[in-house]
Design a protein around this motif. Sequence first.
Motif, short mmCIF file in Angstrom:
data_model
loop_
_atom_site.label_atom_id
_atom_site.label_comp_id
_atom_site.label_asym_id
_atom_site.label_seq_id
_atom_site.Cartn_x
_atom_site.Cartn_y
_atom_site.Cartn_z
N PRO A 105 0.83 -1.20 0.00
CA PRO A 105 0.00 0.00 0.00
C PRO A 105 0.86 1.26 0.00
O PRO A 105 1.84 1.35 0.75
CB PRO A 105 -0.79 -0.11 1.30
CG PRO A 105 -0.81 -1.57 1.63
CD PRO A 105 0.51 -2.10 1.13
N GLY A 106 0.53 2.19 -0.86
CA GLY A 106 1.20 3.49 -0.88
C GLY A 106 2.36 3.61 -1.83
O GLY A 106 2.89 4.71 -2.02
N ARG A 109 1.23 5.73 -4.87
CA ARG A 109 0.92 7.08 -4.36
C ARG A 109 2.20 7.86 -4.08
O ARG A 109 2.34 9.02 -4.48
CB ARG A 109 0.08 6.98 -3.09
CG ARG A 109 -0.18 8.33 -2.42
CD ARG A 109 -0.88 8.18 -1.08
NE ARG A 109 -0.25 7.24 -0.18
CZ ARG A 109 0.80 7.52 0.59
NH1 ARG A 109 1.36 8.72 0.54
NH2 ARG A 109 1.30 6.61 1.40
N THR A 110 3.15 7.23 -3.41
CA THR A 110 4.41 7.91 -3.07
C THR A 110 5.19 8.28 -4.32
O THR A 110 5.72 9.38 -4.44
CB THR A 110 5.27 7.02 -2.15
OG1 THR A 110 4.51 6.70 -0.99
CG2 THR A 110 6.55 7.71 -1.75
N ASN A 163 11.95 0.21 -0.75
CA ASN A 163 10.69 -0.50 -0.92
C ASN A 163 10.84 -1.86 -1.60
O ASN A 163 9.83 -2.46 -2.00
CB ASN A 163 9.70 0.38 -1.70
CG ASN A 163 9.21 1.55 -0.89
OD1 ASN A 163 8.34 1.41 -0.05
ND2 ASN A 163 9.81 2.73 -1.11
#
Length: 196
Positions: A105-106, A109-110, A163
């Motif tokens: 998740p994210g 977006r990031t 990540n």
Amino acid sequence: MQPAYLLTMTARNRSGVLAAVTTALAELGGDMQYTTQAVINGMFTMTIVAEFPPHRTSDVIRDHLLDVGRPYELELVIRETEAQPDSRISQGNRYFLTLTGQDAPGVVRTLCAMLAQELTEIERMYAVPDAPGTFSMVMILNVPDSVDMISLNSDLELFAALNGLTISLEHEKNYDAADLPKTLYPGMVPGSSGMI
């Protein structure tokens, strides 16, 4: 000047849906200027910018497309726009950003927030799952001349390392679609032997 409309459609992916949509557009006198089409998770999706004769109102266009698309459970959003010869928000350099690895998740977006800080326009984005918990993505970017590419590359590599991702950013002149992850079909990305 003829009125132009942005049409966004979703429907059940059944044989004949694209033929039905393009036939309906022809019957309305529509002239497609831009289009993208894909099947996503079993659903037909299509976005079109088309010009129509001045007497064709958005209501007439909507009603005809929905009527023709009824067997496919077609849904439609329509809005007036302007057909432009070059749809880029700003002029810059086109780059291809390829990202693969662990999904979390994210992540997207990031990444999008990082690019927005650099006033970089995301022209197109393609993403697919590879295996449980992993994905592949390609973004086509319009990067302003003012962006420090060394700094941007460094930031992207740090983001990827933190990540568990693999990332590459290549100018369109150097981009080889043959290097795409196998789950991203060769026909999905401009510069490949595919459709767009």
